[in-house]
Design a protein around this motif. Structure first.
Motif, mmCIF file in Angstrom:
data_model
loop_
_atom_site.group_PDB
_atom_site.id
_atom_site.type_symbol
_atom_site.label_atom_id
_atom_site.label_comp_id
_atom_site.label_asym_id
_atom_site.label_seq_id
_atom_site.Cartn_x
_atom_site.Cartn_y
_atom_site.Cartn_z
ATOM 1 N N GLY A 1 -6.985 4.714 -12.006
ATOM 2 C CA GLY A 1 -6.469 6.047 -12.286
ATOM 3 C C GLY A 1 -5.114 6.043 -12.958
ATOM 4 O O GLY A 1 -4.647 7.086 -13.405
ATOM 5 N N SER B 1 -9.294 -0.406 -2.897
ATOM 6 C CA SER B 1 -9.226 0.869 -3.611
ATOM 7 C C SER B 1 -10.023 1.953 -2.883
ATOM 8 O O SER B 1 -9.611 3.115 -2.857
ATOM 9 C CB SER B 1 -9.737 0.713 -5.046
ATOM 10 N N HIS C 1 -8.402 4.523 -0.667
ATOM 11 C CA HIS C 1 -7.551 5.553 -1.274
ATOM 12 C C HIS C 1 -8.357 6.749 -1.763
ATOM 13 O O HIS C 1 -7.805 7.669 -2.359
ATOM 14 C CB HIS C 1 -6.737 4.960 -2.422
ATOM 15 N N ASP D 1 0.783 -1.214 0.000
ATOM 16 C CA ASP D 1 0.000 0.000 0.000
ATOM 17 C C ASP D 1 0.818 1.268 0.000
ATOM 18 O O ASP D 1 0.309 2.334 0.258
ATOM 19 C CB ASP D 1 -0.946 0.012 1.202
ATOM 20 N N SER E 1 -8.662 -1.383 -10.215
ATOM 21 C CA SER E 1 -8.216 -2.741 -10.566
ATOM 22 C C SER E 1 -6.718 -2.924 -10.429
ATOM 23 O O SER E 1 -6.240 -4.047 -10.288
ATOM 24 C CB SER E 1 -8.575 -3.027 -12.023
ATOM 25 N N GLY E 2 -5.952 -1.826 -10.494
ATOM 26 C CA GLY E 2 -4.505 -2.000 -10.571
ATOM 27 C C GLY E 2 -4.158 -2.781 -11.828
ATOM 28 O O GLY E 2 -4.811 -2.622 -12.861
ATOM 29 N N ARG F 1 -2.365 15.631 -5.375
ATOM 30 C CA ARG F 1 -2.727 15.281 -4.010
ATOM 31 C C ARG F 1 -2.108 16.278 -3.043
ATOM 32 O O ARG F 1 -1.225 17.038 -3.390
ATOM 33 C CB ARG F 1 -2.228 13.867 -3.696
ATOM 34 N N LEU G 1 2.496 -4.827 -7.108
ATOM 35 C CA LEU G 1 1.050 -5.060 -7.035
ATOM 36 C C LEU G 1 0.700 -6.355 -7.768
ATOM 37 O O LEU G 1 -0.121 -7.153 -7.319
ATOM 38 C CB LEU G 1 0.290 -3.914 -7.700
#
Ligand SMILES: C[S@@+](CC[C@H](N)C(=O)[O-])C[C@H]1O[C@@H](n2cnc3c(N)ncnc32)[C@H](O)[C@@H]1O
Length: 309
Positions: free
Chosen positions: A97, A144, A147, A11, A74-75, A24, A41
Motif C-alpha cells: 500500500g 501483512s 494489518h 510493527d 512486501s514492504g 484509518r 523495515l
C-alpha cells in the motif's frame, strides 16, 4: 489477541504525522507510518535474511518451481528479492500500500540483478490483488495479514489469486524476540516480558482501530481451510544470534528498545523506565551498546496451504 504473536519491534507504535490523508480509524498510538519506517523495515529484514532463506528453502522443497510469485505486503522488498533468488525461474510481483516502499523494492531488485523479472503493484490489500494479471503459483504474505481489518476475507481474496495447485505461505506469529537475560543486574528482572505485555495491548488496539476490523480466532490453518485451501504444513524458523552478538544485531536491539521506550515509556513503572533509560544510554557500561550479554533470539512461524487443483 488469541494467539501468541510476535509483533516485532518494527510493527509500529508511531503516530502518523500527517493525519489529513489518514483513512484509518486510529485515534491514538496505533496508526503506522509505513513510509517513515522504511529504513527500519529494510534493515530488520536484512538482519533476518538467514531465517527467511531457510523458510524459502523449506517452501522450495514442498512445491514445483513457481512461475509467478506474489509478495503481498512486501514492504521494501527484501524478502521479495530473496524470493526471486530462491526461485530463479519465477517472476515476482511485490504488492504494497505504500509506494515509496515499492520504490525501494525496485531499487533493490535492480542492485541484485533481478529487475527483469520483478514488478511492483501499489494499492490497498486485499482488493489490489485483482490487478495482478495472472494467478500466482506462490503467494507469500509476511506479517501483512494482521494489518488488514478482515483477515478471513483477506485470506479468501489471497486464495482466489492462486492458480490451481498454487501455495499460500503466511508468515504470522511465532515468539516475541528476546534480547537480554531475565536478570540483567540492574532494575527488576523480567523487563522484556513486561514490555511484551504492553506490546500485546498495543497490538490489540492496533487491530481494533483498523478499518473494517473483525475479531477472529487466529487459527490460520482453520481460516485457510475456510478459504478453500488445504493446509500443508506449519513450521517455525529461528534467528539465533547469541552473545557476544554482532554490531548489526546490537543496533537492532537498541532501535527496538528505543521504540518501546518512546511508545510505552509512560506505561512503565519508574524502575523499569529508569532501567530502559540506562539500557539506551550509550555512555553507560550497562547499556545495550556496551554490555556483553546482548543477544537476538527470534522465531517466526510460516503456515502453508495449497489451492486444490
Ligand atoms: C510489518 S510490514 C511487513 C513487510 C514485509 N512483508 C516483511 O515481512 O518484512 C507490513 C507491510 O504491509 C503493508 N500494509 C499494511 N497494511 C496494508 C494494506 N491495507 N494494504 C496494502 N499494504 C499494507 C505495509 O505498507 C508494510 O509494508
Amino acid at each position: 489477541m488469541a494467539h501468541h504473536h510476535e509483533h516485532d519491534a518494527d510493527d509500529g507504535h508511531e503516530h502518523k504525522h500527517d493525519v489529513s490523508h489518514d483513512h484509518r480509524h486510529g485515534h491514538g498510538d496505533t496508526d503506522i507510518d509505513w513510509n517513515e519506517m522504511a529504513p527500519r523495515l529494510e534493515s530488520q529484514a536484512e538482519l533476518f535474511t538467514p531465517l527467511y532463506e531457510r523458510a524459502l528453502a523449506w517452501l522450495g522443497h514442498k512445491q514445483t518451481e513457481p512461475g509467478l510469485i506474489v509478495d503481498a505486503g512486501s514492504g521494501p522488498g527484501v524478502v521479495s528479492c530473496l524470493l526471486a533468488d530462491a526461485f530463479p525461474g519465477a517472476r515476482v510481483v511485490a504488492v504494497d500500500g505504500t509506494e515509496p516502499l515499492l520504490e525501494r523494492a525496485r531499487a533493490r531488485a535492480g542492485r541484485l540483478g533481478v529487475a527483469d523479472r520483478f514488478d511492483t503493484l501499489a494499492g490497498e490489500l486485499p482488493g489490489v490483488l485483482d490487478d495482478v494479471e495472472y494467478p500466482a503459483d506462490l503467494l507469500w504474505a509476511s506479517r501483512s495479514l494482521h494489518h488488514l481489518g478482515d483477515q478471513r476475507a483477506a485470506l479468501t481474496a489471497f486464495a482466489a489469486r492462486l492458480a490451481p495447485g498454487g501455495t499460500l505461505a503466511l508468515l504470522e506469529g511465532g515468539l516475541p524476540a528476546r534480547f537480554l537475560p531475565r536478570d540483567i543486574g540492574i532494575g527488576r528482572p523480567g523487563l522484556q516480558a513486561r514490555l511484551d505485555a504492553l506490546e500485546e495491548e498495543w497490538f490489540a488496539r492496533m487491530r481494533a482501530d483498523l478499518p473494517g476490523t473483525v475479531a477472529e480466532t487466529e487459527d490460520w490453518p482453520v481460516l485457510m481451510t475456510a478459504a478453500g485451501l488445504r493446509p500443508t504444513g506449519t513450521r517455525s524458523f529461528l534467528l539465533d544470534l547469541p552473545a557476544p552478538t554482532t554490531d548489526r544485531a546490537r543496533a537492532y536491539v537498541a532501535a527496538s528498545l528505543h521504540r518501546l521506550r518512546d511508545g510505552f515509556g509512560d506505561r512503565l513503572d519508574a524502575t523499569d523506565r529508569a532501567t530502559l533509560d540506562r539500557l539506551l544510554d550509550p555512555e553507560d557500561r550497562a547499556s545495550v551498546h556496551l554490555r556483553p550479554d546482548v543477544f537476538l533470539l527470534a522465531a517466526h512461524t510460516v503456515y502453508t496451504a495449497v489451492r486444490p487443483g
